[in-house]
Design an enzyme around this catalytic site. Structure first.
Site: not given
Ligand code: GLN
Length: 522
Positions: A374, A498, A500
């Site tokens: 992310c 994500h 994970e």
């Molecule tokens: N802050 C970034 C976004 O909103 C990444 C979010 C995250 O890593 N979950 O896209």
């Protein structure tokens, strides 16, 4: 109809009801039964999405885009079952439903009361069909909490509705050890069980958290005071790894206790997959050192699923993964020396971003395996734009308004789950053939869970590709980059999602497995 095992907790909070519930479920699965899991949290927040990770640790995300308590992660990992928004239900959500129904006139002029209106709503959620033989259902909080009362009342009623034989109450307590007298004290357990009884619930099995096994006398004493056979009093010993818990329960015949309660035939379980993890834990294996460049390290559970996924990938690769937590704000080349891999996890806000960008750059230049999740993908994109494409003011609009945006909010993307805020839950991703991503996943289409607002702007694709950063996964409409990777690098891969959240202790996850394999090679 499914049979229900309710898990409540007493004496203190944080005894590990989630793992206890998941472990009971795993024992049933090992005997061939199908098991679903559900959690009720009595607090008044509508869902945990708005709760600070500094209080509650990680926010877990389900396939259907619900932000849940991290216990749902234990359930999915232990039971291999995908859960949904209806499996993580808070008190706030129950009251919200009831009050909305009241405004809507659904109660036809009746006086709206805790019983039956709130209790019926709780029962409606808890009895939603699952298609499984069993449902393990955890009631969050501690017996005696005021907001938990109505939940205990509802499960009491439920047992009465469906028949006491179809419901088992398991209560988790604590027996503190008094150093001075060298004794385990059973009184708090007795009092907690009595408190449960005041709510009309007789515990059928007790799991008593203790630093050592309960003696036969201690079990008999607890059983006598708590109204149940001594054999139904189990020692919930402290262990160094949660995957040993199903084995510990199995050794104490927990399945037999459950089987006796529900009249199931006796059976021995296949506990191979847990035994394999137990053997792995004590095996002498090479170590792989991974640096996590993050910022929520003072919260114990903030990176729960991430730590799990790395652990799973270690099992898969037969190496022990050692984690070095590097605070993004102090990232330096010195901190990164000796690392076999660098991982930048998800995150929000400006703090620490420059260190994360530096970490991605360090991994790129020094050919150290890199995995980005992310925000970890977004910083890799920003770093590449600045230092390879030479766009010195390249940034995300999350961090700078006066920049050349390579990461931006893609407002024209129509997604029913966006709701103007986060993109949440599982989305399909199409993988480009001939890429590392294709090798890693071995499929053309995957599904991964998201929790973010910003995206890489795909209009940069050509420019990035010319210099060696390839978009190897994208949304089916082709507009949202989902995976990036570098050519001419041992392993440099990052996802906008994500991964994970979908890693399994028994198989790992393709991207983590490949990352740890690359790190082990190094
Ligand atoms: N802050 C970034 C976004 O909103 C990444 C979010 C995250 O890593 N979950 O896209």
């Amino acid at each position: 109809m499914a049979k229900y095992i309710f898990i409540t907790g007493g004496v203190v909070s944080s005894l590990g009801k989630g793992v206890a519930a998941a472990s009971c479920g795993a024992l049933l699965q090992s005997r061939g039964y199908t098991v679903h899991a559900r959690k009720f949290d009595p607090y008044l927040n509508i869902d945990p999405g708005t709760m600070s990770p500094f209080q509650h640790g990680e926010v877990y995300v389900t396939n259907d885009g619900f932000e849940t308590d991290l216990d749902l992660g234990y359930y999915e990992r232990f039971l291999g079952r995908k859960l949904s928004r209806n499996d993580s239900v808070s008190g706030g959500r129950i009251y919200w439903d009831v009050l909305n129904a009241e405004r809507h006139g659904d109660y036809l002029g009746a006086t709206v009361q805790m019983i039956p209106h709130v209790s019926n709503k709780i029962k409606e959620y808890l009895s939603a069909p699952t298609g499984t033989d069993f449902v393990v259902c955890e009631i969050g909080g501690t017996v005696g909490d005021i907001e938990g009362k109505i939940f205990l009342e509802s499960i009491r009623q439920f047992a009465n509705d469906v028949g006491r034989k179809n419901v088992m109450f398991v209560h988790l307590t604590l027996a503190p050890y008094l150093e001075k007298s060298g004794e385990l004290k059973t009184k708090p357990t007795q009092m907690s069980v009595r408190e449960l009884l005041e709510n009309g619930i007789q515990a059928d099995m007790l799991i008593v958290r203790t630093p050592r096994m309960l003696s036969a006398e201690e079990r008999a004493k607890i059983g006598m005071f708590c109204n149940l056979p001594a054999k139904n009093v189990i020692s919930g010993m402290d262990v160094d790894n949660i995957y040993k818990i199903p084995l510990a329960y199995d050794a104490q015949h927990v399945f037999d206790i459950i089987a006796e309660h529900f009249d199931l035939p006796s059976a021995t379980g296949n506990m191979d997959k847990f035994q394999k993890i137990e053997r792995y834990l004590s095996a002498d294996l090479p170590e792989v050192k991974i640096g996590i460049v993050g910022k929520y390290f003072d919260v114990p559970d903030a990176y729960k699923s991430l730590n799990e996924a790395l652990f799973h990938a270690g099992i898969h690769n037969n190496v022990h993964v050692k984690l070095k937590k590097i605070n993004a704000e102090d990232f330096s080349a010195e901190q990164a020396t000796g690392l076999d891999g660098i991982l930048v996890p998800g995150g929000f806000g400006t703090r620490g971003v420059s260190g994360k960008i530096a970490a991605a750059g360090y991994a790129r230049e020094n050919k150290i395996p890199y995995m980005g999740i992310c925000l970890g993908m977004q910083v890799a994109v920003i770093e590449f734009a600045r230092n390879v494409l030479g766009i010195s003011d390249a940034d995300s609009t999350e961090f700078s308004k006066n920049c050349t945006p390579v990461i931006n909010i893609m407002t024209d993307h129509d997604s029913e789950n966006m709701g103007g805020t986060l993109r949440l839950g599982a989305y399909p991703c199409i993988i480009k053939s001939g890429t590392l991503a294709e090798k890693v996943y071995g499929k053309e289409q995957i599904s991964e869970r998201h929790r973010h607002r910003y995206e890489m702007d795909i209009s940069w694709e050509e420019k990035f590709a010319q210099k060696g950063m390839v978009i190897s996964g994208r949304s089916p409409d082709g507009r949202l980059p989902e995976i990036i990777e570098l050519k001419d690098h041992p392993f440099f891969m990052a996802g906008q999602f994500h991964p994970e959240f979908q890693s399994s202790p028994f198989t790992g996850h393709p991207m983590f497995n490949a990352f740890i394999a690359a790190a082990a090679k190094k």
